[in-house]
Design an enzyme around this catalytic site. Structure first.
Site, PDB file in Angstrom:
ATOM      1  N   ASP A 663      35.054  36.157  95.567  1.00 50.77           N
ATOM      2  CA  ASP A 663      36.333  36.441  94.920  1.00 50.77           C
ATOM      3  C   ASP A 663      37.442  36.183  95.931  1.00 50.77           C
ATOM      4  O   ASP A 663      37.199  36.162  97.138  1.00 50.77           O
ATOM      5  CB  ASP A 663      36.393  37.893  94.424  1.00 50.77           C
ATOM      6  CG  ASP A 663      37.526  38.098  93.420  1.00 50.77           C
ATOM      7  OD1 ASP A 663      38.217  37.112  93.073  1.00 50.77           O
ATOM      8  OD2 ASP A 663      37.714  39.241  92.965  1.00 50.77           O
ATOM      9  N   GLU A 701      41.949  24.312 102.559  1.00 50.59           N
ATOM     10  CA  GLU A 701      40.909  24.305 101.549  1.00 50.59           C
ATOM     11  C   GLU A 701      39.988  25.497 101.720  1.00 50.59           C
ATOM     12  O   GLU A 701      39.615  25.876 102.815  1.00 50.59           O
ATOM     13  CB  GLU A 701      40.092  23.017 101.666  1.00 50.59           C
ATOM     14  CG  GLU A 701      40.695  21.870 100.923  1.00 50.59           C
ATOM     15  CD  GLU A 701      40.922  22.158  99.453  1.00 50.59           C
ATOM     16  OE1 GLU A 701      40.124  22.921  98.865  1.00 50.59           O
ATOM     17  OE2 GLU A 701      41.885  21.640  98.885  1.00 50.59           O
ATOM     18  N   ASP A 733      34.205  34.453  91.145  1.00 47.01           N
ATOM     19  CA  ASP A 733      35.356  35.085  90.495  1.00 47.01           C
ATOM     20  C   ASP A 733      36.617  34.513  91.136  1.00 47.01           C
ATOM     21  O   ASP A 733      36.534  33.806  92.138  1.00 47.01           O
ATOM     22  CB  ASP A 733      35.284  36.606  90.713  1.00 47.01           C
ATOM     23  CG  ASP A 733      36.090  37.358  89.672  1.00 47.01           C
ATOM     24  OD1 ASP A 733      36.913  36.738  88.980  1.00 47.01           O
ATOM     25  OD2 ASP A 733      35.884  38.584  89.557  1.00 47.01           O
ATOM     26  N   HIS A 867      35.399  41.206  96.029  1.00 52.41           N
ATOM     27  CA  HIS A 867      36.782  41.572  95.763  1.00 52.41           C
ATOM     28  C   HIS A 867      37.257  42.653  96.736  1.00 52.41           C
ATOM     29  O   HIS A 867      38.331  42.570  97.319  1.00 52.41           O
ATOM     30  CB  HIS A 867      36.921  42.043  94.315  1.00 52.41           C
ATOM     31  CG  HIS A 867      38.146  42.871  94.075  1.00 52.41           C
ATOM     32  ND1 HIS A 867      39.392  42.308  94.037  1.00 52.41           N
ATOM     33  CD2 HIS A 867      38.307  44.194  93.889  1.00 52.41           C
ATOM     34  CE1 HIS A 867      40.281  43.269  93.839  1.00 52.41           C
ATOM     35  NE2 HIS A 867      39.651  44.421  93.745  1.00 52.41           N
TER      36      HIS A 867
END
Lengths: 892, 418
Positions: A663, A701, A733, A867
Site C-alpha cells: 500500500d 518510480e 492496494d 498501510h
C-alpha cells in the site's frame, strides 16, 4: 495507550456515505477509515495520526493556463464551472498518454469538461483475456445464496442504436472553435438539434444521408466557407468512446437539474444539513459513472456528501491565531490549510491551497493578461464589486497545472474570498465533530436507497432531462438491478490448539478468545516504562493491570524498568539513549498529550537509530477505571505483536505460499514524498510477516524499490522455510483511478523480472490482485422486505463486475452504522491455475489476520499492515526504518 | 495560425463584435449571425498585413469597446442604485453577469429573441456554492425571458432601469416602430439606456462595408439617433441626454463616439401599482431561466445563519472560559497567547462592559453563556437587529437555560477532547 491501541486496531471498515472531502478525486471522497471509526464500546479517543488514512494524491488539475499571480476568473470567462480534478499518483509519470480512447473524444471532453480528462474507469485495460483459466467463467461456487440489490441502474438504448462520429473540416481553415460551431450550426436543419461538437469531432444520434456531407456557410465578413462533414465512425453502444460519451451526457443532465458541481460530483444546494456546532454544512449529492458491466451498460450512482464550511479561510486563520498564538501561527496555518480545497466567492471553481504568501497582501499587485498591473483590492472591486475588508491578510497560492503542455503557473487567492471545503486533519481528529458528522453522512441502507431514488425521480420527472435523453435515444431503468450473491462460510479462528467460531453478524471474536493463550507469546523480560511525574499513578495502574491480564495469554512479564521523565521531548530521548540495552524487549511511553512532535521523535529514534519495538500510550486512555482492563488487554496484545508474538490463525490450505501486501502513502503536504509499505508473509499460518518500505521523493518510480523489497522478502521466506515459495500472491492496494494500466504494464513485469533474477529454475506461480476500497458499488441484502447490509463473507462476482476483468467484490467487514462498502478485487495477473472460488476464499481468509483487530477487516491483513507501515513512516519517521525490525509488526 | 494581432486590433474587433443585440425576430439565423461576428481570430487571419498596420494607427480602444459599454451601464447603476434592472437583448448574458455583482440590484431580468444564445451561458447567472454558504444580505432574483421587445409582457413592469445595449439596430422596421411604446409606454422604467453604433464613425473602421454586423438593419448617424431619441422622449415624457463610448481619434472629434448612447430619465413620478394593473396584457414571454439567490431576507437562511453564529460565538466564549480554567491548575503545555490584533473575539470580550448579567459562568457540568453577551457580538447583532428577533430565531433550535436567558452547554464530555 488505548487511544493508540484502538485507533491502530481499527480496521479499515466501511467507507460509505462519507462526506466527500475537499478534493478527493474519487466518488467516496473520504478516507475509508473515518467512516470506520466504530470503536469498541468504550469509545477511546484515537491519536491524531491514526485517524487519517494516507491521502490519495489529490492535486486538482484546473486545466487552465494561468500566468503567475493572475487571480482566477477573468471577466472574459465569467463563472466558468467547476473543473475536473485529476489525481496524479506515483505512477503517473510513466503513464502512457491516450490509452485506448479515441483522440476525438478526448477533444470533446476537453470542450465539455474544461480540461484533459483522465481515464478514471480504467477503460480498455483488458487483463482477463490473458488468463485462460477464467475465460469461461470467473465465478466461484461456495457459500449460501443471498438475494442482493445494488445501486446500479441499466442504461437502455433504442434497438440498433449507434453513435455517429463525424469529422468536420473547414475550407478555408477556421481557427476559432466558436466560429466553427456557429458556422456548422447554421445547418441545424441538416444535422439536427441534438449534437455534441468540440470543433472537430461531431457526435450525432443519427446517421446523415451521405457519408460525406458538404455544407456552405458565410462568415460575417462575407467569406464563403465550405464545411465537410465526414462520417468516421459508427460506434456501438458498448464502445469505450460511447461510454465516455454517456458519462458526459449524464453530467449534462445533472447540471440541468440545477445541481451544483463541486469537484467531480454534483450536489443539491437547496437543503443543506447544517451543523452549527462545528460551522459545517453538508450537501447531499451524487456520484455517478456509466460503465459496461458484465452484461449491461449501467449507471452506478451513489449518494455523496460534501462537507462545506460556513467560514472563509480568513475566519479560520483568525481562530487558529487565537488558538495557537503568534509564534506558532504561520506554521499552524500552513499545516492546517495547505492541501485544502477552497471555493471562491466569485466563480465556481475549486482551488487547492499549495502555499501561503505571508509577504503579500491584498494591496499587492499582479499582472493581468493584458499586461497591466492591478492590485487585488482594485481588481476585485472592479471586477466583482467585492470590497476586501482586511488589507493585511496574506495571500493564498494555488498551483495551476496544465495537463499536456505541463505549463505551470500559480494563482493568488484572497483568504477572505475563499470558503473551505472538506475537513482539516485537525477536524478529523476531533472525535465529537466526526461523531456529529457521521449522524448525517452515515446513511443506513434503506435511507441510502431512498436518497438515490430521489435523484432518479428528479431525472424521471424533469421534462428537459427527459427530452435530452430522448433526443439521444437513451433511457434508464429506474429500478436498481437485483441479483444473487453468495455468503461464504465463516472461518474458524485457531488459537493455541483451540478452534473458535465467531458470530457472523458481528465478525468479531474478542469475546471468544478472551483469556486464551496466544499462539506464540513473547516474554517481556526486560522492558522500560517511561512516564512523566504527573502520570506516575497512571503508570502504576497500567502496570498492575498488565500483570493481571498477561498470565492468561501466556505472556511472561517481569517488572519493568520504571523511569520518570520531564514532559519534554528531549527528556524522553535522553532516557531512551541511556536506558535501552541490547536486552530490552520493548519500550512503553506514557504521553500526557497527543502532541505529534513528541510521538514522532520517539518513534523515529526507536525505529531507526535504536531499533526497539515501542508502545506509546496516551495517559488519558488509562485514566478511566472502568475500561482499564480492556485497555490493558489490548495493549498487551499489541505489544506482543510488536515483539514478534503471534495471536491467532486461520486454516490456509495452500502450501508453500507467500502472500505480499503493498500500500502507498502520499505525503501531500510536507515533503511530497511517497511511501510504499511492503509486507510479505513468512510462515504457513500467516502469523509472521516481513516488512519493508520504500521512501521516494516525488517523480521517482515506485516499482524499482518494490523489486528490492520482493527480493529480500523471498530471501527471508526461504530462511524461514528452507525453500522458496512455489506460489506468490500480491495484494496491491493504493492504486488510484486510472492507474491500472501502468500497474499492469510496468509493475507486474517488474515482479516477474525480479522472480526471474532469483534463479533460472525458479518459476513460482504469481497472482497479482489489485485491491480497491473506494468503489461506488453498494450492495443491499433483501431481508424481510427491507434492505440490510449484506453479512460479512458476501461475495459478488457477477452482473456488476467488469467483463474484461477477472474481478470480484467481497464484503468482509461488519458495520454498525451506515452502509457497508464492499472491497473490489481485480486479479490482473494469475498463473496460479486456482479456481476463482479458491482465490476468493483465500482473500476472505486473509481479512481475518489483522492482529490489531480481533475481527474481520475490509482488506486482506497484509494490505492493512502495509498501510500501517507506510503511514507510520510517512507521518513520523520519513525514512526507512531499521531492517532489524523487519520480521516484527513494530508499526502496529 | 500566425501570431496574434496587436491588442489594438483585437480591441476594435471586439468593439464591433460584442453587439449583443440579437433581438431581431429572424430568430436562429440572427443568432448564428451574431455567432459569426465572434470569429475574431478568423478575421485576423485573413486580414491584410498592411491594412493591419494602418488600422492600428487609426484606432485604439482600451479597454475594449464592449467593456466600455458595460462599464458605462455599471457606472450608471452605481450612480442611481436601481433595484430592478432589465437588459433587453441580453444575448449571452455577459452584462447581466456583471450586474449581478452590483449589491443594489435585487431583480435582474434579461430578454432576448433567441433562447439558444441565452442558454449557452445562462448557468453563469446561477448562484455559486458560496452564495449558499454565506447568504448575502440582499435578495436577488435573476430571470431570463425568451421574447421580443416588440411585445408587451407584464413581467417587464416595475423596473427601475432598462438597458438596450446595441439592440435597436437589430430591429426590423416594424419592430422598431413598436419598441418605444413597449419600453417607454408600457414598461416605463425610471431610466432607459439605449446604445447603438454611430455610423459616422464607420469610415474609421476598415472592412466595415455597410454595417458593422450583418444582422444590423440600420446604423444611424448622430443626428438620426438623436432625433429619434428626442422624439421618443418627448412622446413618452422622458428627458434624454446623449453621450457615448469609444472616443474618436484626435482631430476627428466631429465624428463622435464610436458607440452613441442615450440616457432617458422619466419625468413623471413612479407609476403606482394601480396604474400598472390597468395595463392588462397576457404573458407572451417564455421564462427560460430563473435563479433565486439565497438571502438573509429569507427567514430560512436568516435562521440558519443566526443559529450558526450564536452557537459558534458561544463555543468561542466557552473555549475561552475553559482555557482560563485550565491555566490555573495545570502545567498546561500550550498556554494560549492571544494577540489582540488577530483575535477578534478575545478583543471583543475584553472590550465588553462586564455587567453582572452578561458574564458567562460555569455551574457544575454546565456552562451558561447569557444571550445578552452573545447578542453584543457585532455579527450576531447585525444579523438579528433586535434581541427579541434573536430569541425568536433560535427558539427551539439552541439549548437554553431553563429561563431562556442563556445558551447552555454540557461540558461533561468536554475533557475528552484534545
Amino acid at each position: 495507550m488505548t487511544g493508540r491501541a484502538r485507533a491502530r486496531g481499527r480496521p479499515p471498515r466501511q467507507a460509505p456515505a462519507l462526506p466527500a472531502v475537499g478534493g478527493a478525486p474519487v466518488p467516496q471522497g473520504v478516507p475509508g477509515q473515518l467512516r470506520g471509526q466504530q470503536q469498541p464500546q468504550q469509545a477511546q479517543h484515537p491519536h491524531p495520526q491514526q485517524l487519517q488514512q494516507p491521502q490519495r494524491p489529490q492535486h486538482p488539475h484546473p486545466q487552465q493556463l494561468q500566468q503567475l499571480h493572475v487571480p482566477p476568473a477573468q471577466a472574459e470567462e465569467p463563472g466558468a464551472h467547476g473543473r475536473l480534478r485529476g489525481c496524479e499518483g506515483v505512477l503517473q509519470e510513466r503513464r502512457p498518454e491516450g490509452l485506448l480512447v479515441s483522440s476525438g473524444l478526448q477533444d470533446m471532453s476537453l470542450r465539455d469538461r474544461g480540461g484533459r480528462r483522465r481515464d478514471f474507469h480504467d477503460l480498455g485495460v483488458n487483463t482477463r483475456q490473458a488468463m485462460v483459466h477464467v475465460q469461461e467463467s470467473k465465478t466461484g461456487f461456495s457459500g449460501k445464496m443471498i438475494k442482493l440489490t445494488t445501486n446500479h441502474f441499466r442504461l437502455t438504448s433504442r434497438p440498433q442504436w449507434a453513435l455517429y462520429q463525424y469529422h468536420v473540416g473547414y475550407s478555408p481553415e477556421m481557427e476559432a472553435r466558436r466560429l466553427r460551431s456557429a458556422l456548422l450550426f447554421q445547418h441545424e436543419d441538416t444535422i439536427g438539434r441534438t449534437h455534441a461538437f468540440d470543433g472537430t469531432v461531431l457526435f450525432l444520434p443519427r446517421k446523415l444521408d451521405a457519408k460525406v456531407t458538404e455544407l456552405f456557410s458565410r462568415t460575417r465578413n462575407g467569406e464563403d466557407v465550405k464545411i465537410t462533414v465526414t462520417l468516421t465512425n459508427e460506434l456501438p453502444p458498448t464502445s469505450p468512446t460511447c461510454l465516455q460519451f454517456y458519462n458526459i451526457i449524464f453530467r449534462r443532465l445533472l447540471k440541468m437539474l440545477n445541481l451544483q458541481q463541486i469537484g467531480r460530483n454534483y450536489y443539491n444546494p437547496n437543503d443543506p444539513i447544517s451543523i452549527p456546532n462545528h460551522r459545517l454544512m453538508v450537501w447531499l449529492g451524487f456520484t455517478s459513472s456509466i460503465l459496461q458491466y458484465e452484461e449491461n451498460i449501467m449507471l452506478c450512482a451513489d449518494v455523496s456528501h460534501k462537507v462545506l464550511r460556513g467560514e472563509t479561510v480568513l475566519d479560520t486563520m483568525h481562530s487558529l491565531h487565537s488558538q495557537v498564538g503568534e509564534e506558532r501561527f504561520r506554521d499552524t496555518c500552513a499545516k492546517e490549510l495547505i492541501g485544502l480545497i477552497v471555493l471562491t466567492k466569485y466563480n465556481n471553481r475549486t482551488y487547492r491551497i499549495d502555499d501561503i504568501d505571508w509577504d503579500n497582501n491584498p494591496k499587492g499587485t499582479f499582472r493581468k493578461s493584458d499586461g497591466s498591473e492591478i492590485s487585488f483590492v482594485e481588481y476585485y472591486k472592479k471586477q466583482y464589486n467585492i470590497e476586501i475588508s482586511d488589507w493585511m491578510q496574506p495571500v493564498l497560492i494555488s498551483q495551476m497545472k496544465r495537463g499536456k503542455g505541463n505549463i505551470q503557473g500559480s494563482v493568488a487567492l484572497i483568504p477572505e474570498l475563499c470558503s473551505l471545503t472538506g475537513l482539516t486533519d485537525k477536524m478529523r481528529r476531533d472525535f465529537n465533530m466526526m461523531k456529529d458528522l457521521a449522524i448525517h453522512t452515515r446513511l443506513p441502507p434503506e435511507q441510502r436507497q431512498r436518497e438515490l431514488g430521489r435523484l432518479l425521480n428528479y431525472i424521471q420527472k424533469d421534462d428537459n432531462v427527459q427530452k435530452e435523453l430522448r433526443n439521444w435515444g437513451l433511457s434508464f431503468d429506474y429500478k436498481s438491478v437485483s441479483f444473487t450473491g453468495r455468503v461464504v462460510q465463516g472461518e474458524k479462528i485457531i488459537q493455541s490448539g483451540s478452534m473458535f467460531d465467531y458470530s457472523p453478524q458481528f465478525a468479531d471474536w474478542t469475546k471468544e478468545t478472551r483469556g486464551v493463550p496466544l499462539i506464540h507469546a513473547v516474554p517481556m523480560d526486560s522492558w522500560l516504562l517511561i512516564y512523566t511525574r504527573r502520570n506516575h499513578d497512571v503508570a502504576n495502574t497500567l502496570l498492575q493491570s498488565l500483570f493481571k491480564v498477561t498470565p492468561s495469554m501466556g505472556i511472561h512479564m517481569n517488572k519493568p524498568n520504571m523511569i520518570e521523565v520531564d514532559d519534554r521531548t528531549e527528556a524522553y530521548l535522553r532516557v531512551l539513549q541511556q536506558r535501552i540495552t541490547p536486552d530490552t524487549n520493548i519500550v512503553v511511553c506514557i504521553l500526557s498529550s497527543s502532541r505529534k512532535d513528541k510521538y514522532d521523535a520517539i518513534k523515529k529514534y526507536l525505529c531507526t537509530d535504536c531499533p526497539v519495538p515501542s508502545q506509546c500510550v496516551l495517559a488519558r486512555t488509562l485514566s478511566k477505571p472502568q475500561t482499564i482492563m480492556t485497555v490493558a488487554t489490548k495493549i498487551a496484545l499489541q505489544m506482543n505483536c510488536k515483539m514478534g508474538g503471534e495471536l491467532w490463525s486461520v486454516e490456509i490450505p495452500l502450501k508453500q505460499v507467500m502472500i505480499v501486501g503493498i500500500d502507498c502513502y502520499h505525503d501531500t503536504v510536507a515533503g511530497k514524498q511517497s511511501i510504499a509499505g511492503f509486507v510479505a508473509s513468512l510462515n504457513q499460518g500467516m502469523t509472521r510477516w516481513f516488512s519493508r518500505c520504500v521512501v521516494q521523493s516525488r517523480g521517482q518510480e515506485l516499482v524499482d524499490g518494490i523489486k528490492v523489497c520482493l527480493q529480500t522478502a523471498l530471501r527471508n521466506w526461504s530462511k524461514w522455510n528452507r525453500c522458496l515459495p512455489s506460489r506468490i500472491f500480491v495484494y496491491r492496494d493504493g492504486v488510484g483511478d486510472g492507474q491500472l494500466n501502468t500497474l499492469v504494464n510496468y509493475e507486474v513485469p517488474q515482479f516477474l523480472d525480479c522472480l526471474k533474477s532469483i534463479g533460472a529454475d525458479y518459476s513460482p506461480k504469481l497472482t497479482v490482485i489489485v485491491v480497491k476500497k473506494r468503489v461506488g458499488a453498494r450492495f443491499f441484502a433483501e431481508i424481510g422486505g427491507g434492505l440490510r447490509n449484506p453479512p460479512p463473507g458476501t461475495v459478488v462476482d457477477t452482473v456488476v463486475t467488469r467483463p474484461e476483468w477477472y474481478d470480484f467484490f467481497v464484503v468482509s467487514q461488519a458495520v454498525k452504522n451506515g452502509c457497508v462498502a464492499p472491497t473490489h478485487y481485480n486479479v490482473v495477473y494469475d498463473t496460479s491455475q486456482l479456481k476463482p472460488d479458491h482465490v476468493q476464499r483465500l482473500t476472505y481468509k486473509l481479512c481475518h489476520m489483522y492482529y490489531n483487530w480481533s475481527g474481520i477487516i475490509r482488506v486482506p491483513a497484509p494490505c492493512q499492515y502495509a498501510h500501517k507501515l507506510a503511514f507510520l513512516v510517512g507521518q513520523s519517521i520519513h525514512r526507512e526504518p531499521s531492517l532489524m525490525l523487519s520480521d516484527r509488526l513494530y508499526y502496529l | 495560425m500566425p501570431q496574434g494581432p496587436s491588442p489594438a486590433l483585437r480591441a476594435v474587433r471586439r468593439s464591433s463584435r460584442r453587439s449583443p443585440g440579437c433581438l431581431s425576430p429572424v430568430g436562429a439565423a440572427a443568432c448564428a449571425g451574431r455567432e459569426l461576428a465572434v470569429g475574431e481570430k478568423h478575421c485576423q487571419n485573413t486580414m491584410d498585413k498592411n491594412f493591419q498596420e494602418e488600422f492600428t494607427q487609426i484606432i485604439k480602444f482600451q479597454p475594449p469597446l464592449y467593456k466600455q459599454r458595460y462599464q458605462f451601464v455599471k457606472d450608471l447603476v452605481e450612480k442611481y442604485k436601481p433595484k430592478k434592472v432589465a437588459d433587453l437583448g441580453c444575448a449571452d448574458c455577459s452584462l447581466l453577469w456583471m450586474l449581478k455583482f452590483c449589491s443594489c440590484i435585487e431583480v435582474l431580468a434579461g430578454v432576448d429573441i433567441c433562447a439558444n444564445v441565452m442558454k449557452e451561458k445562462m448557468h453563469t447567472l446561477s448562484p455559486l456554492p458560496v452564495d449558499y454558504l454565506q447568504p448575502s444580505e440582499r435578495s436577488l432574483t435573476v430571470t431570463l425571458h425568451h421574447g421580443s421587445v416588440a411585445h408587451k409582457d407584464p413581467c417587464m413592469l416595475g423596473f427601475d432601469l432598462v438597458t438596450c445595449i446595441e439592440l435597436i439596430e437589430h430591429l426590423e422596421e416594424s419592430e422598431l416602430k413598436k419598441f418605444p411604446e413597449v419600453v417607454f409606454g408600457f414598461m416605463a422604467p425610471s431610466i432607459v439606456v439605449i446604445s447603438t453604433p454611430n455610423s459616422e464613425f464607420n469610415p474609421l473602421l476598415p472592412r466595415v462595408m455597410l454595417y458593422r454586423h450583418p444582422d444590423h438593419k440600420f446604423e444611424w448617424s448622430q443626428a438620426q439617433f438623436q432625433s429619434w431619441a428626442l422624439e421618443t422622449a418627448r412622446c413618452y415624457n422622458y428627458s434624454v441626454e446623449f453621450t457615448g463610448v469609444g472616443h474618436p481619434p484626435a482631430g476627428m472629434e466631429k465624428v463622435g463616439f464610436c458607440t452613441q448612447i442615450g440616457v432617458f430619465v422619466r419625468k413623471y413620478p413612479q407609476t403606482g401599482e394601480s396604474l400598472q394593473s390597468e395595463k392588462p396584457t397576457e404573458a407572451v414571454y417564455k421564462t427560460v431561466f430563473k435563479a433565486v439567490y439565497p438571502s438573509l431576507k429569507d427567514e430560512k437562511y436568516l435562521q440558519n445563519a443566526v443559529i450558526s453564529e450564536v452557537i459558534f460565538t458561544a463555543q468561542i466564549i466557552k473555549h475561552h472560559l475553559m482555557s482560563k480554567h485550565k491555566e490555573y491548575g495545570d502545567e498546561c503545555e500550550r498556554k494560549p497567547k492571544f494577540q489582540p490584533s488577530m483575535d477578534r473575539f478575545s478583543d471583543h470580550l475584553g472590550k465588553l462592559v462586564v455587567e453582572k448579567d452578561m458574564e458567562p459562568f460555569v455551574s457544575g457540568n454546565e456552562i451558561y453563556i447569557p444571550l445578552t453577551t452573545i447578542f453584543s457580538f457585532p455579527k450576531v447583532n447585525r444579523l438579528c437587529g433586535t434581541f427579541e428577533k434573536l430569541r425568536e430565531l433560535i427558539a427551539g433550535k439552541v439549548t437554553l437555560s431553563s429561563d431562556g436567558s442563556a445558551v447552555m452547554f454540557n461540558i461533561e464530555h468536554e475533557n475528552e477532547e484534545n
